[in-house]
Write an enzyme that holds these catalytic residues in place. Structure first.
Site, short mmCIF file in Angstrom:
data_model
loop_
_atom_site.label_atom_id
_atom_site.label_comp_id
_atom_site.label_asym_id
_atom_site.label_seq_id
_atom_site.Cartn_x
_atom_site.Cartn_y
_atom_site.Cartn_z
CG HIS A 50 17.33 22.53 59.99
ND1 HIS A 50 17.99 21.78 60.93
CD2 HIS A 50 16.49 23.33 60.69
CE1 HIS A 50 17.57 22.11 62.14
NE2 HIS A 50 16.65 23.05 62.02
CE LYS A 52 16.54 17.78 54.16
NZ LYS A 52 16.30 18.56 55.37
CE1 TYR A 74 14.88 13.87 56.11
CE2 TYR A 74 12.97 13.41 57.47
CZ TYR A 74 14.30 13.76 57.35
OH TYR A 74 15.04 14.01 58.48
CG ASP A 76 14.88 24.31 64.70
OD1 ASP A 76 15.62 24.48 63.72
OD2 ASP A 76 14.23 23.28 64.89
#
Length: 181
Positions: free
Chosen positions: A62, A71, A131, A168
């Protein structure tokens, strides 16, 4: 804090100094000044996320084509194999991937800068992630590259069929995905 630049030097594996004994452990999980010095960046984080997934869950590759997110990923329970793919056309490492095992036991963190697609597979019974992101989640800009695209040949270090979300399962081929300049 120890920083290891991976085969794609912009992706950094960060290992904090952990102080522990039979009673438990302590480590500084984030320090903005140390992060900037370690990575050579000046990114500010605007959002913290916490997620939990079960074994075999594979979150595909992604990224946000606008409002690109960097991230900083860490696992606080369980273990995952975390992957970053360089999708910056102007980069000498365009189309290459790197991966690292992150776990509650090894305390590692992975810095995935803007311009990369990011994914993971859960190796333990369950895993919880924390995260930080450098831009806000913008679903209208989110894209997904097929996790199993042969052009990328990612070794997910997982045997068996992964458990995928609907988005996905329909990720696009690397060859036709929108990329960064």
């Amino acid at each position: 804090m120890q920083a290891t630049r991976l085969a794609i030097p912009d992706v950094v594996l960060i290992e904090p100094k952990v102080f522990g004994d039979a009673r438990g452990f302590f480590y500084e999980s984030f320090n903005q000044r140390a992060f900037n010095e370690t990575t050579g960046t000046d990114h500010q984080f605007v959002q913290d996320n916490h997620s939990r997934s079960s074994q075999g869950v594979l979150r595909g590759l992604h990224y946000q084509i606008q409002q690109a997110q960097g991230k900083l990923v860490r696992v606080v329970q369980g273990a995952v194999f975390d992957v970053a793919v360089d999708i910056r056309k102007s980069s000498p490492t365009f189309g290459q991937w790197v991966g690292a095992e992150l776990s509650a036991d090894n305390h590692r963190q992975l810095w995935v800068p803007p311009g990369f697609a990011h994914g993971f597979v859960v190796l333990s019974d369950t895993a919880e992630f924390l995260y930080k992101t450098t831009d806000y989640y913008a679903p209208q800009h989110e894209r997904c590259i097929a996790w199993n695209d042969p052009a990328l040949a990612i070794d997910w270090q997982f045997a068996g069929e992964p458990r995928l979300s609907a988005k996905d399962a329909v990720g696009v081929a690397f060859a036709v995905a929108e990329m960064f300049p």
